[in-house]
Design a protein around this motif. Structure first.
Motif, PDB file in Angstrom:
ATOM      1  N   ASP A  48      35.309  43.330  45.525  1.00 23.14           N
ATOM      2  CA  ASP A  48      34.245  42.334  45.203  1.00 23.14           C
ATOM      3  C   ASP A  48      34.033  41.546  46.358  1.00 23.14           C
ATOM      4  O   ASP A  48      34.799  40.692  46.793  1.00 23.14           O
ATOM      5  N   ILE A  49      32.741  41.828  46.923  1.00 18.73           N
ATOM      6  CA  ILE A  49      32.412  41.325  48.110  1.00 18.73           C
ATOM      7  C   ILE A  49      31.347  40.188  47.887  1.00 18.73           C
ATOM      8  O   ILE A  49      31.503  38.716  48.207  1.00 18.73           O
ATOM      9  N   ASP A  50      30.350  40.447  46.963  1.00 16.80           N
ATOM     10  CA  ASP A  50      29.299  39.703  46.516  1.00 16.80           C
ATOM     11  C   ASP A  50      29.446  39.066  45.257  1.00 16.80           C
ATOM     12  O   ASP A  50      29.446  39.703  44.362  1.00 16.80           O
ATOM     13  N   PRO A  51      29.860  37.614  44.939  1.00 18.40           N
ATOM     14  CA  PRO A  51      29.817  36.984  43.734  1.00 18.40           C
ATOM     15  C   PRO A  51      28.666  37.182  42.620  1.00 18.40           C
ATOM     16  O   PRO A  51      28.669  36.871  41.676  1.00 18.40           O
ATOM     17  N   HIS A  53      26.747  39.921  42.563  1.00 16.96           N
ATOM     18  CA  HIS A  53      26.388  40.983  42.223  1.00 16.96           C
ATOM     19  C   HIS A  53      27.657  41.492  41.150  1.00 16.96           C
ATOM     20  O   HIS A  53      28.606  41.514  41.760  1.00 16.96           O
ATOM     21  N   ARG A  54      27.205  41.882  40.113  1.00 17.37           N
ATOM     22  CA  ARG A  54      28.310  42.017  38.956  1.00 17.37           C
ATOM     23  C   ARG A  54      29.107  43.176  39.467  1.00 17.37           C
ATOM     24  O   ARG A  54      28.677  44.461  39.895  1.00 17.37           O
ATOM     25  N   GLY A  55      30.736  43.126  39.278  1.00 23.18           N
ATOM     26  CA  GLY A  55      31.565  44.274  39.691  1.00 23.18           C
ATOM     27  C   GLY A  55      31.803  44.146  41.255  1.00 23.18           C
ATOM     28  O   GLY A  55      31.492  43.116  42.025  1.00 23.18           O
ATOM     29  N   ASP A  56      32.295  45.476  41.675  1.00 22.78           N
ATOM     30  CA  ASP A  56      32.739  45.604  43.039  1.00 22.78           C
ATOM     31  C   ASP A  56      31.546  46.104  43.912  1.00 22.78           C
ATOM     32  O   ASP A  56      30.813  46.802  43.115  1.00 22.78           O
ATOM     33  N   GLU A  57      31.694  46.222  45.070  1.00 22.64           N
ATOM     34  CA  GLU A  57      30.854  46.713  46.082  1.00 22.64           C
ATOM     35  C   GLU A  57      31.611  47.569  47.126  1.00 22.64           C
ATOM     36  O   GLU A  57      33.018  47.778  46.920  1.00 22.64           O
TER      37      GLU A  57
HETATM   38 CA   LIG Z   1      30.434  41.711  43.220  1.00 24.10          CA
END
Ligand SMILES: [Ca+2]
Ligand SMILES: [Ca+2]
Ligand SMILES: [Ca+2]
Ligand SMILES: [Ca+2]
Length: 359
Positions: A48-51, A53-57
């Motif tokens: 999870d980089i971007d809070p 954007h839902r979920g993981d990247e």
């Molecule tokens: Ca995210």
């Protein structure tokens, strides 16, 4: 007599229908190319980089120095090149390394022996270390309470294990030099006799090395030595009977080893042996109809294989076969529309491929 033949015929037909319907059972595992490079994919990482954007990247790094950020949007898969190094990038990790910047940050490293800290949105980057050999593995986590920032572990082809820490600026300590190249590292709570988190490091010497901080000072210990050169390491809850996370290691000769803690010591068990060397391992809940987490591996035999415990035995299922040899695998929740996790693989096929379970 007539009745009997009808009975046999009906029986035969039901049998045939059963076989045919079995063959036509829906294939629940889907593979999708998420990104294609001109060079070998060296490492894929999910987190999870971007809070916002839902979920993981997903972060992928390649033999021609590319650092690619991939995520699922309403319109499909989006790929964004964050940075291109002048040489191969082999290691990548995600962590909280800049509290002034929203979300987590990406670090990459490779043939130049440099660790670059990158912001996924602004693409700003900063060199935080430049003393390594060819860097293979990176990990990020809270390892040393003497420094407020999270720490970085960097391991290289000369067997060097570096701890990177931020003391107003980024500094490093060469903690250990192993007899052979070091290739992968993870951070977690692996040692119940030591407060906080520890790092585990593996490489061609077949040793599993624990790195930890004690009173602000770096220390290491060998927790286990296995029978073949080790390439990748992962951890997660697999066996309820044993407290804490289990560790899974994969080797150059196809061995998949489970480390479990029994009475404070690590016991190892070979749970599977693939046809060729392995270059990817993860522990994640990728199959919702099987309880808990599964182990996933990817290797030179090109197969992505799921390994899971059932009635005290280890079962396997081949999920997908790539067109060329493996180099990395990572799993997480990068398709947030499902409650279970997905995996991403990359290697000599130059493709980053997502492996999804569909219900
Ligand atoms: Ca995210
Ligand atoms: Ca941050
Ligand atoms: Ca710290
Ligand atoms: Ca499961």
């Amino acid at each position: 007599m007539k009745k009997k033949s009808i009975f046999i015929l009906t029986g035969l037909m039901s049998f045939l229908i059963l076989i045919l319907s079995g063959q036509e059972a829906p294939q629940r595992w889907k593979a999708k190319t998420l990104w294609e490079s001109k060079a070998k994919i060296q490492r894929v990482i999910v987190g999870d980089i971007d809070p916002n954007h839902r979920g993981d990247e997903i972060i992928s790094v390649t033999a021609n120095g590319e650092v690619v950020y991939t995520y699922e949007s309403h319109d499909g898969w989006v790929n964004d090149i964050l940075w291109i190094d002048t040489a191969s990038n082999t290691g990548a990790a995600i962590g909280e390394l800049d509290t002034d910047h929203p979300g987590r940050e990406v670090i990459v490293g490779g043939a130049r022996g440099v660790v670059e800290l990158i912001q996924f949105d602004t693409k700003k980057h900063q060199t935080i270390f430049d003393k390594g050999g060819s860097l293979h593995g990176l990990s990020v986590g809270e390892l040393n309470a003497a420094y407020p920032s999270q720490e970085v572990v960097a391991v290289d082809g000369d067997g060097q294990l570096f701890a990177l820490y931020k003391d107003s600026e980024w500094k490093h300590t060469l903690v250990l030099k192993d007899s052979a190249r070091l290739r992968d590292t993870i951070i977690g709570d692996f040692d119940r006799t030591h407060p906080g988190l520890e790092a585990l490091v593996v490489g061609s010497s077949a040793k599993v090395i624990q790195l930890y901080a004690e009173n602000g000072k770096w220390a290491t210990k060998i927790i286990r030595e296995l029978s073949e050169p080790l390439a990748r390491i992962a951890a997660g809850e697999l066996l309820e009977k044993y407290p804490g996370q289990e560790v899974v290691l994969v080797g150059d000769k196809g061995g998949v080893f489970l480390l479990k803690q029994e009475k404070g010591a690590w016991e190892s068990e070979e749970i599977y042996r693939d046809k060729d060397g392995l270059r990817g391992v993860a522990v994640a809940d990728i199959q919702p109809d099987l309880p808990g987490n599964e182990v996933v591996i990817f290797g030179y035999a090109k197969d992505v294989i799921m390994i899971y415990p059932k009635n005290g035995e280890w079962m396997t299922e081949t999920l997908w076969t790539d067109s060329d040899r493996a180099h990395s695998l990572s799993c997480g929740n990068f398709s947030p529309s499902t409650s279970w996790q997905e995996c991403v693989v990359g290697g000599y096929s130059k493709k980053v491929t997502g492996i999804f379970y569909e219900k």
